[in-house]
Design a protein around this motif. Structure first.
Motif, mmCIF file in Angstrom:
data_model
loop_
_atom_site.group_PDB
_atom_site.id
_atom_site.type_symbol
_atom_site.label_atom_id
_atom_site.label_comp_id
_atom_site.label_asym_id
_atom_site.label_seq_id
_atom_site.Cartn_x
_atom_site.Cartn_y
_atom_site.Cartn_z
ATOM 1 N N GLN A 89 48.474 -23.199 39.867
ATOM 2 C CA GLN A 89 48.636 -22.022 40.167
ATOM 3 C C GLN A 89 50.029 -21.470 40.634
ATOM 4 O OE1 GLN A 89 44.846 -21.268 41.931
ATOM 5 N NE2 GLN A 89 43.897 -23.591 41.462
ATOM 6 N N GLY A 90 50.051 -20.014 40.962
ATOM 7 C CA GLY A 90 51.620 -19.838 41.690
ATOM 8 C C GLY A 90 51.002 -18.635 42.794
ATOM 9 N N GLY A 91 51.832 -18.838 43.340
ATOM 10 C CA GLY A 91 51.639 -18.328 44.860
ATOM 11 C C GLY A 91 50.869 -16.928 44.269
ATOM 12 N N LEU A 92 51.442 -16.636 43.577
ATOM 13 C CA LEU A 92 51.066 -14.678 43.435
ATOM 14 C C LEU A 92 49.276 -14.714 43.363
ATOM 15 C CD1 LEU A 92 53.851 -13.198 42.313
ATOM 16 C CD2 LEU A 92 52.452 -12.999 45.030
ATOM 17 N N PRO A 93 48.909 -13.781 43.469
ATOM 18 C CA PRO A 93 47.481 -13.598 43.320
ATOM 19 C C PRO A 93 47.067 -13.613 41.646
ATOM 20 C CG PRO A 93 47.819 -12.188 44.788
ATOM 21 C CD PRO A 93 48.900 -12.135 44.516
ATOM 22 N N HIS A 94 48.007 -12.847 41.093
ATOM 23 C CA HIS A 94 48.278 -12.696 39.014
ATOM 24 C C HIS A 94 48.262 -14.007 38.461
ATOM 25 C CE1 HIS A 94 52.383 -12.428 38.780
ATOM 26 N NE2 HIS A 94 52.161 -13.035 38.246
ATOM 27 N N GLU A 95 48.796 -15.154 39.348
ATOM 28 C CA GLU A 95 49.342 -16.580 39.010
ATOM 29 C C GLU A 95 47.446 -17.937 39.438
ATOM 30 O OE1 GLU A 95 51.899 -16.777 40.807
ATOM 31 O OE2 GLU A 95 53.933 -16.150 39.694
ATOM 32 N N ALA A 128 38.760 -21.648 47.672
ATOM 33 C CA ALA A 128 39.907 -21.012 47.591
ATOM 34 C C ALA A 128 41.458 -22.345 46.985
ATOM 35 C CB ALA A 128 40.581 -21.314 49.253
ATOM 36 N N THR A 129 40.818 -23.553 47.295
ATOM 37 C CA THR A 129 42.049 -24.525 46.580
ATOM 38 C C THR A 129 41.264 -24.436 45.056
ATOM 39 O OG1 THR A 129 41.821 -25.719 48.033
ATOM 40 C CG2 THR A 129 42.643 -26.352 46.026
ATOM 41 N N LEU A 130 40.606 -23.837 44.483
ATOM 42 C CA LEU A 130 40.373 -23.804 42.979
ATOM 43 C C LEU A 130 40.687 -22.825 42.109
ATOM 44 C CD1 LEU A 130 36.624 -26.025 42.702
ATOM 45 C CD2 LEU A 130 38.690 -26.951 42.217
ATOM 46 N N PHE A 131 40.271 -21.193 42.824
ATOM 47 C CA PHE A 131 40.232 -20.462 42.203
ATOM 48 C C PHE A 131 41.421 -19.127 42.988
ATOM 49 C CE2 PHE A 131 36.426 -20.879 39.015
ATOM 50 C CZ PHE A 131 35.623 -21.817 40.709
ATOM 51 N N LEU A 132 41.399 -19.904 44.445
ATOM 52 C CA LEU A 132 42.870 -18.484 44.741
ATOM 53 C C LEU A 132 44.268 -19.210 44.746
ATOM 54 C CD1 LEU A 132 39.804 -17.236 47.055
ATOM 55 C CD2 LEU A 132 40.408 -16.371 45.406
ATOM 56 N N ALA A 187 48.310 -20.261 54.518
ATOM 57 C CA ALA A 187 48.105 -20.128 53.133
ATOM 58 C C ALA A 187 46.923 -20.462 52.806
ATOM 59 C CB ALA A 187 49.240 -20.507 51.611
ATOM 60 N N PHE A 188 46.639 -21.555 53.313
ATOM 61 C CA PHE A 188 45.089 -22.320 53.102
ATOM 62 C C PHE A 188 44.309 -21.895 53.847
ATOM 63 C CE2 PHE A 188 41.666 -24.874 51.202
ATOM 64 C CZ PHE A 188 41.306 -25.888 52.730
ATOM 65 N N PHE A 189 44.359 -21.819 55.310
ATOM 66 C CA PHE A 189 43.296 -20.869 56.260
ATOM 67 C C PHE A 189 43.540 -20.236 56.289
ATOM 68 C CE2 PHE A 189 42.253 -24.726 58.550
ATOM 69 C CZ PHE A 189 42.913 -25.581 58.490
ATOM 70 N N THR A 190 44.418 -18.466 55.901
ATOM 71 C CA THR A 190 44.001 -17.572 55.091
ATOM 72 C C THR A 190 42.414 -17.844 54.405
ATOM 73 O OG1 THR A 190 46.139 -17.498 54.396
ATOM 74 C CG2 THR A 190 45.872 -16.558 56.231
ATOM 75 N N LYS A 191 42.997 -18.107 53.081
ATOM 76 C CA LYS A 191 42.400 -17.799 52.088
ATOM 77 C C LYS A 191 41.190 -18.446 52.545
ATOM 78 C CE LYS A 191 46.115 -18.545 48.272
ATOM 79 N NZ LYS A 191 46.895 -19.321 47.563
ATOM 80 N N THR A 192 40.863 -19.473 53.467
ATOM 81 C CA THR A 192 39.866 -20.098 53.295
ATOM 82 C C THR A 192 38.828 -18.717 54.312
ATOM 83 O OG1 THR A 192 41.123 -22.204 53.455
ATOM 84 C CG2 THR A 192 37.842 -22.088 53.844
ATOM 85 N N PHE A 193 39.613 -18.770 55.418
ATOM 86 C CA PHE A 193 38.980 -18.081 56.946
ATOM 87 C C PHE A 193 38.335 -16.671 55.973
ATOM 88 C CE2 PHE A 193 40.674 -20.015 59.701
ATOM 89 C CZ PHE A 193 39.905 -20.918 59.490
ATOM 90 N N ALA A 194 39.158 -15.873 55.111
ATOM 91 C CA ALA A 194 38.421 -14.519 54.020
ATOM 92 C C ALA A 194 37.268 -14.886 53.430
ATOM 93 C CB ALA A 194 39.998 -14.466 53.176
ATOM 94 N N LEU A 195 36.970 -16.502 52.746
ATOM 95 C CA LEU A 195 35.910 -16.706 51.814
ATOM 96 C C LEU A 195 34.771 -16.202 53.395
ATOM 97 C CD1 LEU A 195 36.826 -18.933 49.270
ATOM 98 C CD2 LEU A 195 36.015 -17.087 49.269
ATOM 99 N N TYR A 196 35.020 -17.529 54.394
ATOM 100 C CA TYR A 196 34.323 -17.570 55.176
ATOM 101 C C TYR A 196 33.970 -16.304 55.607
ATOM 102 C CZ TYR A 196 32.156 -21.014 58.625
ATOM 103 O OH TYR A 196 31.131 -21.749 59.419
#
Lengths: 143, 195, 377, 101
Positions: free
Chosen positions: C195-201, C271-275, C304-313
């Motif tokens: 997966q890439g950094g940007l959402p479309h990836e 977050a790791t699998l999908f985002l 990056a990891f913690f922002t995505k995880t806390f968004a889901l949380y």
């Protein structure tokens, strides 16, 4: 570091599992440590009334291990069949991309399709026989 | 390098290096042996299920020492997450643990094998001693083959999946038919009886 | 690229690699990770009470510490002081083992949580498979907890909790399978690498089937952690907080901690699998790793990891205070009659998509079509 | 040193415990627990030989199939045990004496 006999290291060095062991031991140590420390600090005046099971205030009635409906078991049964299916699917799925890249994708797709469809037939049978719905009131079945 | 001499092989002078492999092996073997012994001694069936869980986790640890990580994880997923929970459900559904599960009375007319718990323990110990004696006798002749793992022995999940999808394809499809049979059979048996 | 965390630090501080040094780094890493996870679990209780307060126009906890931040420490201390009451006829051995099983199950999944490129404790070859397997210990701990406390309510709560957790494990595992199908490997490193950094990836926008797989995964993980609309086993009104009714003091605290840390782990894995996990947009981390401070690249990936995880949380917490609780039969029929068939056909759909479109995501197909059309005139 | 004979010893212990549970216990669930242990002992042997002697992955796959089939077998066996309990209100094996319930 590795066992001298295993010269050509196969998949991964075994030390990659070390943190898992450490974390499990840490979990056990933290649990028993906290419980024992708390044991020292807190008051401990066991009384007959305090130790009765909580039934919203009334005295508990009857034995806890009473007879239960079988639908709990049917759920567990369907779970374990699909659990085993996913355990077999993980190695197959992790190799699908490679097979696809060398052109065998169609064949692999048919294999996975066959494997999954047979089990979808299983769940369709359970659905039609009413095993999936939770409240099985037999009287409603006859009406 | 933590060098500790675990045991001196009689046939040759070998100092065992305490590597993580040996620690993992000792821990999981110990866990398995202790839970097997506890399984033999316990009468309460819920404790038996918990000791079965511990034994299966021990076997998963042994798979790790054999570099079979996929198998260890499958074992944990299928056995620990499935079979043991199913057994706990079955125990609760068959009236908890009020039945007597150990043969109390002796069976004079049958062989002592069906005797009480104590005969089992004696039999267990005798067979242990016999096995250790036999193993040590055989070991004298067995020279330690210096063992090099071939490169292609890479039990990763990819190589296992490749073998599964190519050579063992027929078994892979047959297992789904077997699972279908098991599902339909068990669902039929476990359906609530129409009184 | 060093393959595990101790090697990364050994090269960083130019130490010679040795066996006990690796063990030392692993031990310190594990200890820090456990503390971070417990603090996150504690702060989650604070965040939940604060957010629910805001949603109900009241002020959440603000007495203990600045803005009430140390509230969870006060709760912890209170739990330490509570008397440890064990019901009379309870099964003493199982009563103590159950919370320990839950805790060990959750802490074991922390080893594989892909926080950042080099700081994750263990890059297992079978990462995702391992997380799914070890987190099934929690269902077992809950059942034993319910059974051991010898009261009808907790036994019923324990059985319902265990059957809910194990039945919702199937849609979660099958939606994870479609991601493994797409990334061609179960190790977190290959999944994040694809997966890439940007959402479309990211995989969530890769094709419609993975988008549905993300929704099924999210609903399933809500139910697996006994959260939000699926918290029947510990529903205060019906089962008097279900399986941990009879637990007091530290054992109850560990049940609650295990639940909150499990939500964090499930959000992290989601977050790791999908985002896109610890991927940083615009390749910032590769650029930083070339500078003299390689640790900066790790910090950016951690961010990056913690922002995505806390968004889901945050989403999990908001859902809890918006949706009503499901009845048991609705809960079970939702799982078996809706989520599992959707997840199964989703898996087949992903495989067909990969065969037909040769693993291309929608964006790549549009680009290819665009360039083809453009170049074709 | 971790060698083939140590694994054989461990699977022997597993097999022995399973056998003694199957023979010595009178409750159905105990017999099933013993059965699981025996199956695990066989799977452990397969993997041990595949690691130390043949160095091919067939042992691993065989152990994988053993685990899969043992799970399916346990599901059906436990269903039978529950149905037996519904008929006879006990799981004591001595009641399992007639062919027709």
């Amino acid at each position: 570091m590795e066992n001298p006999q295993v010269l050509a290291d196969s998949s991964q060095g075994l030390s990659v599992f070390m943190p898992i062991l450490i974390l499990m031991v840490l979990g056990v140590v933290i649990f028993w440590g906290a419980v024992l420390v708390a044991g020292l600090i807190r008051p401990s005046k066991p009384s007959k009334l305090k130790q009765t099971a909580y039934e919203c205030g009334e005295l508990p009635v009857g034995q806890a291990w009473s007879h239960f409906n079988i639908r709990f078991y049917v759920t567990g049964l369907i779970f374990i069949i699909f659990d085993v299916e996913s355990a077999l699917m993980f190695p197959a799925a992790s190799v699908f991309k490679k097979l696809n890249s060398i052109g065998l994708g169609g064949l692999a797709l048919i294999e996975i399709l066959l494997f999954v469809m047979i089990l979808v037939a299983g769940i369709a049978y359970c659905w039609s026989k009413g095993d999936l719905d939770w409240v099985k009131s037999l009287s409603s079945k006859e009406k | 390098m933590l060098v500790v001499a675990i045991e001196k092989e009689r046939t040759f002078e070998k100092v065992a290096i305490v590597s993580f492999l040996t620690i993992l092996f000792i821990l999981s073997a110990l866990l398995m042996l202790v839970s097997c012994l506890a399984l033999l001694l316990t009468k309460n069936i819920m404790h038996a299920c918990t000791f079965l869980l511990a034994a299966l986790l021990g076997v998963a640890g042994l798979y790790l020492t054999l570099h079979a990580d996929t198998l260890a994880v499958t074992q944990v997923l299928v056995y620990v997450g499935g079979v043991v929970i199913l057994m706990l459900f079955a125990v609760v559904l068959t009236g908890g643990q009020d039945q007597e599960s150990i043969t109390k009375e002796k069976f004079p007319h049958l062989a002592p094998l069906f005797g009480s718990k104590s005969t089992f323990l004696k039999a267990f110990l005798v067979s242990m001693i016999f096995f250790v004696a036999a193993a040590s006798l055989l070991r004298l002749g067995e020279k330690e083959i210096v063992h090099v793992v071939a490169v292609n022995y890479a039990p990763t999940i990819q190589s296992l999946g490749q073998l599964l999808m190519t050579d063992y394809l027929f078994a892979f499809e047959l297992v789904s038919v077997l699972l279908l049979g098991a599902l339909i059979g068990a669902a039929l048996i476990a359906r609530p009886m129409k009184k | 690229m060093t393959d595990n965390m101790p090697q990364f630090f050994q090269e960083l501080f130019h130490l010679e690699t040795s066996d006990c040094l690796t063990f030392l780094f692993y031990f310190i890493g594990a200890f820090i990770l456990v503390n971070i996870a417990s603090v996150i679990g504690g702060l989650a209780t604070y965040a939940e009470r604060k957010i629910s307060a805001d949603m109900q126009l009241r002020i959440g906890p603000n007495r203990v510490g600045p803005y009430g931040l140390l509230q969870f420490l006060a709760d912890g201390a209170k739990m330490l002081m509570k008397e440890n009451i064990m019901p009379l006829m309870a099964d003493r051995f199982l009563f103590n083992i159950a919370p320990m099983l839950c805790l060990v199950g959750i802490f074991a999944t922390l080893a594989v949580l892909p926080i950042s490129g080099n700081l994750t404790l263990a890059h297992l070859d079978v990462g995702v498979f391992y997380v799914v397997a070890i987190s099934s210990l929690v269902g077992l701990g809950i059942f034993l907890g319910g059974y051991a406390s010898n009261s009808k309510w907790s036994l019923l709560g324990g059985m319902r909790g265990a059957s809910q957790i194990i039945s919702y494990e199937i849609p979660v595992v099958i939606s994870i399978l479609s991601i493994v199908l797409l990334s061609g490997g179960t190790s977190f490193k290959t999944i994040v690498h694809h997966q890439g950094g940007l959402p479309h990836e990211w995989f969530v926008l890769h094709n419609p089937f993975t988008f549905i797989a993300f929704i099924v995964y999210f609903i399933g993980s809500l139910a697996e952690a006994n959260r939000a609309p699926f918290d029947l086993p510990e529903a205060e009104s019906e089962l008097v907080s279900g399986y941990h009714t009879e637990y007091t003091g530290m054992k109850f605290a560990f049940f609650a901690l295990a639940e909150y840390v499990e939500v964090f782990v499930l959000c992290g894995v989601g977050a790791t699998l999908f985002l896109g996990g610890f991927n940083v947009p615009f390749g910032l981390d590769t650029f930083l790793s070339k500078t003299p401070f390689p640790l900066l690249a790790e910090v950016v990936q951690l961010g990056a990891f913690f922002t995505k995880t806390f968004a889901l949380y945050y989403l999990v917490i908001v859902i809890r205070w918006t949706l009503p609780r499901l009845r048991v039969d609705q809960l079970m029929s939702l799982c078996w009659k809706y989520l599992t068939p959707i997840a199964l056909f989703n898996l087949i759909g992903t495989a067909i998509w990969m065969v037909y479109f040769h693993d291309q995501s929608i964006v790549e197909i549009i680009k290819a079509a665009g360039s083809h059309a453009g170049g074709g005139h | 040193m971790v060698s083939l004979s140590s694994f054989l010893f461990l699977s022997f212990v597993l097999f022995l415990t399973g056998l003694m549970l199957v023979l010595g216990r009178k409750s159905i669930i105990f017999v099933l627990i013993g059965l699981e242990l025996i199956l695990n002992a066989a799977a452990l042997n397969f993997v041990a030989y595949s690691r130390f002697v043949t160095e091919k992955l067939d042992g691993h796959l065989f152990a994988l199939f053993i685990i899969v089939i043992a799970a399916a077998e346990a599901a059906v066996a436990l269903a039978l045990a529950i149905r037996f309990y519904q008929l006879k209100e006990t799981t004591h094996l001595d009641e399992l004496s007639e062919l027709k319930h």
